[in-house]
Scaffold this active site. Sequence first.
Site, PDB file in Angstrom:
ATOM      1  CB  VAL A   1       1.447   0.303  -4.490  1.00 35.66           C
ATOM      2  CG1 VAL A   1       0.401   1.310  -4.941  1.00 35.66           C
ATOM      3  CG2 VAL A   1       2.232  -0.209  -5.688  1.00 35.66           C
ATOM      4  CB  CYS A   2       0.081   0.090   0.755  1.00 36.89           C
ATOM      5  SG  CYS A   2      -1.080  -1.042  -0.038  1.00 36.89           S
ATOM      6  N   GLY A   3       2.650   1.915   0.765  1.00 35.52           N
ATOM      7  CA  GLY A   3       3.558   2.843   1.447  1.00 35.52           C
ATOM      8  C   GLY A   3       3.643   4.175   0.738  1.00 35.52           C
TER       9      GLY A   3
END
Length: 172
Positions: free
Chosen positions: A46-48
């Site tokens: 999700v961060c990516g």
Amino acid sequence: MAEPLAPGTEAPTFSLPALPNRKVSLSDLRGRPVVLFFYPADWSPVCGDQVALYNELKEEFDRYGAEVIGISVDGPWSHQAFARARSLFFPLLADFEPKGEVSKEYGVYRYGDGTSERALFVIDPDGVIAWSYLSPIDVNPGAAGIFEALEEIEGRADRQIASDEEHAHPAR
């Protein structure tokens, strides 16, 4: 549950490593809007996706003169590798030691697992939080709220300029 700082609150200042040998300070960015996003960890799916989205929106952020900054508890070496792999235009700051200190000041530290919440803040040119949002940890919060806040900041600035001009040159 974390409670992020509310709009109208003066943004806590900080100086954190962006690279192993370079720091970024919030006070150095006064005079322009700052998009500050906290995220749990480099390299997570999700961060990516979230950083990729903000990277794709560089021209939109530039249109508002906004500085974009990401913060997590990862160290500067991890950030450097992650930013390089993603070709990011914005810095990722290491809230590494003392661990989570800035995340705690903004009310978005996750004590249960020692990471940051996924949270967004838009800080106006005077250093005041104009908008904040706490996203579910496993959801990419997108950018719509960020741009609404930047639009509001821009509108306030335009209204202030018009008011200043009116007072400087009153109608007769």
